[in-house]
Design an enzyme around this catalytic site. Structure first.
Site, PDB file in Angstrom:
ATOM      1  NE  ARG A 149      77.306  26.225  45.776  1.00 28.87           N
ATOM      2  CZ  ARG A 149      77.618  25.347  44.810  1.00 28.87           C
ATOM      3  NH1 ARG A 149      77.254  25.599  43.563  1.00 28.87           N
ATOM      4  NH2 ARG A 149      78.280  24.242  45.097  1.00 28.87           N
ATOM      5  CB  CYS A 262      71.795  34.187  52.900  1.00 25.46           C
ATOM      6  SG  CYS A 262      72.242  32.844  54.007  1.00 25.46           S
TER       7      CYS A 262
END
Length: 436
Positions: A149, A262
């Protein structure tokens, strides 16, 4: 253990520095001379909390080094592939040229028993083909997807919530899995789940996770669209359904949607790969997930026009945020920057600020005006739009003080991160996403 990390972008630089921080000897390799020189000088090429500290420590310890020469990979036991797989220019499919080039460049420097560990996000079926290319060298290919993340990448590398390793069948695969257990021994000894599977499953774990998260975000944004025409409050709705353990509250934050390097490109690549496999209908819903996500950006532009009497042309708009999420300077497919650009195209006088991403934003959108000063950004603005939920805006921005700087006390909360009651009490016209 001595190891190589090929690709020193966001994933590779973090992985290399993190592996050195847990005691490995790591060489990072990249063909970008400017990037490698920055890293050699101890300068992180992007903002990521904690990276600068472990980069400096790794270089000072001598366990971390960087090179543009693939010959530096010789002697490593494990070679991580951490290059990008961007969206192809002519469609949604993943562009694998950098993965293929990395493997080809490594081949002359591989030895019998080496492990080549792919970390890049690739279409299912890629690893099996690469394994055949690697096999003549005597090395074994495994696939070890990343689940980082942004904003928490260092923590996620050193203390992952799970480790997945796709290996070939037989003794060679079992031995390779044991090597990866040793690589990640601190996490394994801390009871991090270590899942050994086949190539295809390992590849699918990454894209399936991203597809699920994207779907969850777009679901609550679809509910926000309904809330906006019924007078419901999507934040209260998310709280209520989030108490259901089967659903959970995380990733149910309605707003302007997801972005970054992403989720958007990964769900498009997944859809493209499913079509190639003849199973496009299985993930057809991802096209709507993508469409909902993009609609939320347009909705903010509509709200801005409404707030400015129907036409934003000539009006000064303060846009708070440029990165796609807080604690990052990443502006790839940033909803925040996209909204700012759309308002600029509509003729508004847009000024953008961000704690970390101004330099990157200026490279991508040079036509916009930027200020490092929040006060200067707010000065004489007819409208304020919060599009990245940095603490500087979410918690620290005082509506009374801000009201003394702007021309009109009108705010659009694109992330539903402000306290509506507090801002309204200070005389602001507050508009949230999917909120009355």
């Amino acid at each position: 253990m001595r190891m190589t990390v090929v690709g020193c972008g966001y994933l590779g630089a973090v992985h290399a520095a993190a592996m050195a921080s847990i005691g490995h000897e790591v060489v990072g390799i990249d063909v970008d001379e400017r990037k490698i020189e920055e890293l050699r000088q101890g300068r992180a090429p992007f903002f990521e909390p904690g990276l600068q500290e472990i980069l400096t420590a790794g270089l000072e310890s001598g366990r971390l080094s960087f090179s543009t020469d693939f010959a530096a990979a010789a002697g490593s036991r494990v070679h991580f592939i951490a290059v990008g797989t961007p969206q192809s220019a002519d469609g949604g499919a993943a562009d694998l040229r950098y993965v293929n080039a990395a493997i080809e460049a490594l081949l002359p420097h591989l030895a019998e028993g080496d492990i080549v560990a792919g970390k890049s996000t690739v279409p299912v079926g890629t690893a099996a083909g690469l394994a055949e290319i690697v096999a003549p060298s005597g090395a074994v290919l495994v696939w070890n997807p990343e689940f980082l993340r942004e904003g928490w990448a260092v923590e996620d590398t050193i203390h992952p919530d799970r480790l997945v390793v796709g290996v070939p069948a037989g003794e060679a695969g079992e031995a390779a899995a044991d090597v990866l257990r040793e690589v990640f021994r601190p996490a394994v000894e801390n009871d991090t789940p270590f899942i050994v599977t086949d190539y295809a499953t390992a590849e699918l774990v990454k894209v399936a996770a991203n597809a699920f998260l994207a779907t969850k975000i777009s679901f609550i944004n679809a509910m926000a669209e309904i809330a906006e025409v019924t007078g419901a409050d999507v934040v209260q709705l998310a709280d209520a359904i989030g108490h259901d353990a089967r659903i959970g509250r995380r990733f149910l934050g309605a707003g302007i949607g997801f972005g970054g390097g992403c989720l958007p490109k990964d769900i498009r690549a997944f859809s493209a790969r499913a079509e190639e496999l003849g199973r496009g209908e299985s993930v057809a819903f991802l096209r709507e997930v993508d469409a909902i996500n993009l609609r939320r950006r347009d909705r903010v532009v509509e709200l801005a026009a409404e707030a400015l009497g129907g036409d934003p042309a000539g009006k000064r708009i303060a846009v708070l945020g440029a990165s796609f999420k807080p604690h990052s300077d990443d502006v790839r497919d940033s909803p925040a920057l996209d909204i700012a650009a759309k308002l600029h195209e509509a003729g508004a006088d847009v000024v953008v600020t961000d704690p970390q991403a101004i330099e990157n934003a200026r490279r991508v959108r040079p036509e916009l005006s930027y200020s490092e000063s929040l006060d200067e950004t707010l000065a004489d603005a007819s409208l304020v739009i919060v599009v990245t939920e940095w603490d500087e805006y979410r918690r620290e921005l005082d509506p009374e003080r801000a009201g003394g700087l702007v021309q009109g006390r009108t705010v659009i909360d694109g992330r539903n991160c402000l306290d509506p009651a507090r801002w309204r009490a200070a005389g602001w016209t507050y508009t949230g996403m999917g909120r009355p």
